[in-house]
Motif scaffolding. Structure first.
Motif, PDB file in Angstrom:
ATOM      1  N   VAL A   9       0.816  -1.373  -0.006  1.00 34.18           N
ATOM      2  CA  VAL A   9       0.463   0.092   0.153  1.00 34.18           C
ATOM      3  C   VAL A   9       0.812   1.154   0.467  1.00 34.18           C
ATOM      4  O   VAL A   9       2.127   1.172  -0.049  1.00 34.18           O
ATOM      5  CB  VAL A   9      -0.902   0.446   1.548  1.00 34.18           C
ATOM      6  CG1 VAL A   9      -2.082  -1.751   1.338  1.00 34.18           C
ATOM      7  CG2 VAL A   9      -0.008  -0.113   2.403  1.00 34.18           C
ATOM      8  N   ARG A  10       0.157   2.224   0.150  1.00 28.66           N
ATOM      9  CA  ARG A  10       0.806   3.629  -0.025  1.00 28.66           C
ATOM     10  C   ARG A  10       1.367   3.647   1.837  1.00 28.66           C
ATOM     11  O   ARG A  10       0.650   3.258   2.526  1.00 28.66           O
ATOM     12  CB  ARG A  10      -0.036   5.013  -0.206  1.00 28.66           C
ATOM     13  CG  ARG A  10      -0.619   5.536  -1.256  1.00 28.66           C
ATOM     14  CD  ARG A  10       0.255   5.545  -2.202  1.00 28.66           C
ATOM     15  NE  ARG A  10       0.485   7.412  -1.578  1.00 28.66           N
ATOM     16  CZ  ARG A  10      -0.032   8.056  -1.797  1.00 28.66           C
ATOM     17  NH1 ARG A  10      -0.229   8.222  -2.789  1.00 28.66           N
ATOM     18  NH2 ARG A  10       1.118   9.496  -1.751  1.00 28.66           N
ATOM     19  N   ASP A  11       2.833   4.624   1.249  1.00 28.98           N
ATOM     20  CA  ASP A  11       3.159   4.406   2.845  1.00 28.98           C
ATOM     21  C   ASP A  11       2.272   4.472   4.103  1.00 28.98           C
ATOM     22  O   ASP A  11       2.527   4.474   5.008  1.00 28.98           O
ATOM     23  CB  ASP A  11       4.945   4.499   2.714  1.00 28.98           C
ATOM     24  CG  ASP A  11       4.751   6.295   2.786  1.00 28.98           C
ATOM     25  OD1 ASP A  11       3.951   6.390   1.760  1.00 28.98           O
ATOM     26  OD2 ASP A  11       5.669   7.096   2.963  1.00 28.98           O
ATOM     27  N   ASP A  12       1.408   5.726   3.851  1.00 26.08           N
ATOM     28  CA  ASP A  12       1.290   6.716   4.760  1.00 26.08           C
ATOM     29  C   ASP A  12      -0.212   6.119   5.170  1.00 26.08           C
ATOM     30  O   ASP A  12      -0.481   6.386   5.889  1.00 26.08           O
ATOM     31  CB  ASP A  12       0.326   8.034   3.305  1.00 26.08           C
ATOM     32  CG  ASP A  12       0.900   8.745   2.770  1.00 26.08           C
ATOM     33  OD1 ASP A  12       1.690   9.962   3.013  1.00 26.08           O
ATOM     34  OD2 ASP A  12       1.321   8.554   1.360  1.00 26.08           O
ATOM     35  N   ASP A  13      -0.728   4.910   4.128  1.00 23.35           N
ATOM     36  CA  ASP A  13      -1.344   3.968   4.877  1.00 23.35           C
ATOM     37  C   ASP A  13      -1.181   3.324   6.386  1.00 23.35           C
ATOM     38  O   ASP A  13      -2.234   2.790   6.443  1.00 23.35           O
ATOM     39  CB  ASP A  13      -2.766   3.441   3.569  1.00 23.35           C
ATOM     40  CG  ASP A  13      -2.785   4.422   2.739  1.00 23.35           C
ATOM     41  OD1 ASP A  13      -3.238   5.520   2.831  1.00 23.35           O
ATOM     42  OD2 ASP A  13      -3.544   4.193   1.222  1.00 23.35           O
TER      43      ASP A  13
END
Ligand code: ATP
Ligand code: ZN
Length: 225
Positions: free
Chosen positions: A53-57
């Motif tokens: 996933v996106r790192d921010d998630d």
């Protein structure tokens, strides 16, 4: 059916942490192959699923108990933790250990012609950042008021574009700052990648697997030192 008997580990899909996160898990004996089109990669030899996933998630997925573990930059983890504390959302997770990659710093930077004495030189000015919570904490500790310019990307071009007076952004070599006519004035946060665990993992078999992976991570990192 959102619960799974398999241990879920969230890693960055593509970016600065993804290769080393995959490499670390492979060095720990987790066998998997990545299909770029797929969100999930199933390990062949252990009951483990990798979520790409996106790192921010990643911090939120761990804090909400959607996944059991994650590999994430401390900068993103801490930013999300402050954000969630402010919003009264679940913000707990266990930092199992710091890793040996993903080193960077979150720094203040201003245009070359800006005469900067200390952070108070930014009093009342506008600062562009993707890390509003880490910036706010730092400026509050110093008692400095400033104005926000929230950008998820292209932070380093904000001063030249006339959107902000300075920036607060991630730096590793400083080359990007220089290319944009900026110089680093103050480090506000030093970061490495880290491995985190959800506080919501209940199953003893999953916990045993987490313990096994952590002990292997320790061994792999010790061997690389
Ligand atoms: P995503 O698409 O997953 O949201 P991203 O663009 O937000 O990716 P990357 O640039 O891949 O993120 O950076 C991921 C993490 O790598 C950063 O949050 C930080 O912890 C670490 N990192 C290490 N060096 C740097 C650097 N020079 N600049 C930015 N991040 C760095
Ligand atoms: Zn990101």
């Amino acid at each position: 059916m959102t619960e799974s008997n398999r241990l879920r580990i969230a890693i960055q899909k593509s970016g600065r942490l993804s290769t080393e996160s995959q490499q670390l898990l492979k060095s720990c004996g987790v066998k998997f192959s990545i299909n770029e089109q797929r969100l999930i990669a199933h390990a062949d030899n252990m009951p483990i699923d990798l979520l790409r996933v996106r790192d921010d998630d990643i911090p939120g997925l761990v804090m909400d108990g959607v996944v059991d573990m994650g590999i994430i930059g401390e900068n993103v983890l801490e930013e999300e933790q402050i954000e969630r504390q402010t919003l009264n959302k679940p913000a707990d997770c266990l930092k199992l250990r710091q890793l040996d990659f993903g080193s960077c710093r979150l720094s203040l930077a201003v245009p070359t012609e800006f005469s900067y004495a200390d952070a108070s030189s930014l009093e009342g000015l506008r600062i562009a950042t993707s890390y509003p919570n880490l910036l706010r904490r730092f400026m509050q500790q110093k008692g400095i008021t400033y104005r926000d310019c929230m950008l998820k990307g292209s932070v380093e071009v904000a001063p030249r574009a006339g959107l902000a007076d300075g920036i607060c952004d991630l730096v590793s070599t400083g080359a990007t700052l220089e290319a944009n006519g900026l110089y680093e004035t103050e480090v506000i946060y030093r970061s490495m990648a880290c491995i985190i665990q959800s506080t919501q993992t209940q199953s003893p078999t999953k916990q045993a697997l987490i313990d096994k992976i952590l002990s292997r991570v320790n061994g792999v990192i010790r061997a690389r030192e």
